[in-house]
Write a protein that holds these residues in place. Structure first.
Motif, PDB file in Angstrom:
ATOM      1  N   ARG A  42       0.832  -1.212   0.000  1.00 29.18           N
ATOM      2  CA  ARG A  42       0.000   0.000   0.000  1.00 29.18           C
ATOM      3  C   ARG A  42       0.864   1.258   0.000  1.00 29.18           C
ATOM      4  O   ARG A  42       0.571   2.233  -0.695  1.00 29.18           O
ATOM      5  CB  ARG A  42      -0.918   0.007   1.227  1.00 29.18           C
ATOM      6  N   GLU A 236      -5.118  -5.646  -0.158  1.00 29.94           N
ATOM      7  CA  GLU A 236      -6.439  -5.856   0.444  1.00 29.94           C
ATOM      8  C   GLU A 236      -6.676  -7.332   0.738  1.00 29.94           C
ATOM      9  O   GLU A 236      -7.283  -7.689   1.752  1.00 29.94           O
ATOM     10  CB  GLU A 236      -7.520  -5.319  -0.492  1.00 29.94           C
ATOM     11  N   ARG A 242      -9.083  -0.681   7.321  1.00 24.67           N
ATOM     12  CA  ARG A 242      -9.213   0.712   6.917  1.00 24.67           C
ATOM     13  C   ARG A 242      -7.931   1.487   7.157  1.00 24.67           C
ATOM     14  O   ARG A 242      -7.713   2.555   6.586  1.00 24.67           O
ATOM     15  CB  ARG A 242     -10.359   1.373   7.689  1.00 24.67           C
ATOM     16  N   SER A 245      -5.554   2.728   4.104  1.00 17.04           N
ATOM     17  CA  SER A 245      -5.651   3.988   3.362  1.00 17.04           C
ATOM     18  C   SER A 245      -4.655   5.017   3.890  1.00 17.04           C
ATOM     19  O   SER A 245      -4.102   5.817   3.125  1.00 17.04           O
ATOM     20  CB  SER A 245      -7.073   4.545   3.442  1.00 17.04           C
ATOM     21  N   THR A 248      -1.243   4.187   2.430  1.00 14.07           N
ATOM     22  CA  THR A 248      -1.149   4.667   1.054  1.00 14.07           C
ATOM     23  C   THR A 248      -0.935   6.176   1.015  1.00 14.07           C
ATOM     24  O   THR A 248      -0.142   6.690   0.220  1.00 14.07           O
ATOM     25  CB  THR A 248      -2.426   4.309   0.273  1.00 14.07           C
TER      26      THR A 248
END
Length: 264
Positions: A42, A236, A242, A245, A248
């Protein structure tokens, strides 16, 4: 020292060397967990998105006569990388020998082949990206005002952002059972186009803006497929959270910081 030799050595260290060092760092972490691999994938996706959106496409637009050629080469790069993924998948007998697990598309029952594919496709995309990047570095060396100093800075920044890319190439390969030496070697090989591109860019001195724009757009499209078709889906699959994110986003911020330091 001969200018060609100087460019060769600098891009060898920052291009192939940077990727190899990143892969070695990933190999130093024995048996990385699914969570660690997911976070790394990520994070690298964020770095690559930053490079694509704030560097490659921006540079491609500078010499473009219109937006249509940029969009076309983006799509071509995306589709070619997708086809490359399919070929590598078939070569690994993905989905044929082992079948699919729990109805998950693109994932073998053993859970290994798709990670190996992600590493190989990422290495190929990084190699595609490194050719125009090397050409830009070589052209900078050829500039009279830069006198070589800007070229060295550009090469060093490329070396820094190659570290997480090298780690991202090695991480899925190591998780799929590949030897560390093979993962490090593959990462280093994917950096060799930087050398060829830099030497070509220096020889030409001034590149055709349309040709350079096409190359940058193609590389951007290839990297976009790797991000959205490989890295994020694999991340994923390995760890559904969560929190990903945020990882990333941190990668995107790092990429933006490296690009800013490159241009200033």
């Amino acid at each position: 020292m001969d200018k060609y030799l100087t460019i060769f050595l600098i891009t060898l260290v920052t291009g192939a060397g940077g990727l190899a060092l990143g892969a070695a760092l990933a190999a130093a972490v024995h048996s990385p967990s699914d969570k660690m691999t997911s976070a790394l994938l990520r994070f690298t996706a964020g770095v690559m998105l930053s490079v694509v959106c704030f560097d490659l496409i921006e540079d491609a637009l500078e010499g473009a006569e219109g937006i249509f050629p940029i969009l076309l080469w983006l799509l071509i790069g995306f589709c070619c990388t997708y086809l490359l993924n399919c070929l590598i998948d078939r070569g690994a007998h993905h989905g044929h020998t082992h079948g699919h697990s729990h109805g998950s598309a693109g994932m073998c029952a053993c859970g290994r082949h798709s990670l190996r594919t992600a590493g190989l496709v990422l290495a190929a995309a990084v190699a595609l990206h490194n050719m125009p990047v090397g050409m830009a570095i070589g052209a900078t060396f050829a500039g009279e005002e830069a006198a070589g100093h800007s070229g060295i800075l550009a090469a060093l920044i490329i070396g820094l952002h190659n570290l997480p890319e090298g780690m991202s190439i090695a991480a899925p390969l190591l998780s799929s059972g590949s030897k560390p030496s093979r993962a490090i070697g593959l990462a280093a090989v994917s950096g060799l186009p930087t050398i060829a591109g830099a030497l070509l860019g220096y020889s030409v001195g001034a590149m055709d803006p349309a040709l350079l724009g096409a190359a940058l757009s193609f590389a951007a499209g290839a990297m976009l497929y790797v991000v959205f078709g490989e890295l994020l889906p694999e991340a994923e699959e390995l760890w559904h959270t969560r929190f990903g994110s945020l990882t990333t986003m941190l990668g995107l911020l790092l990429g933006l910081a490296l690009i800013f330091s490159h241009h200033h």
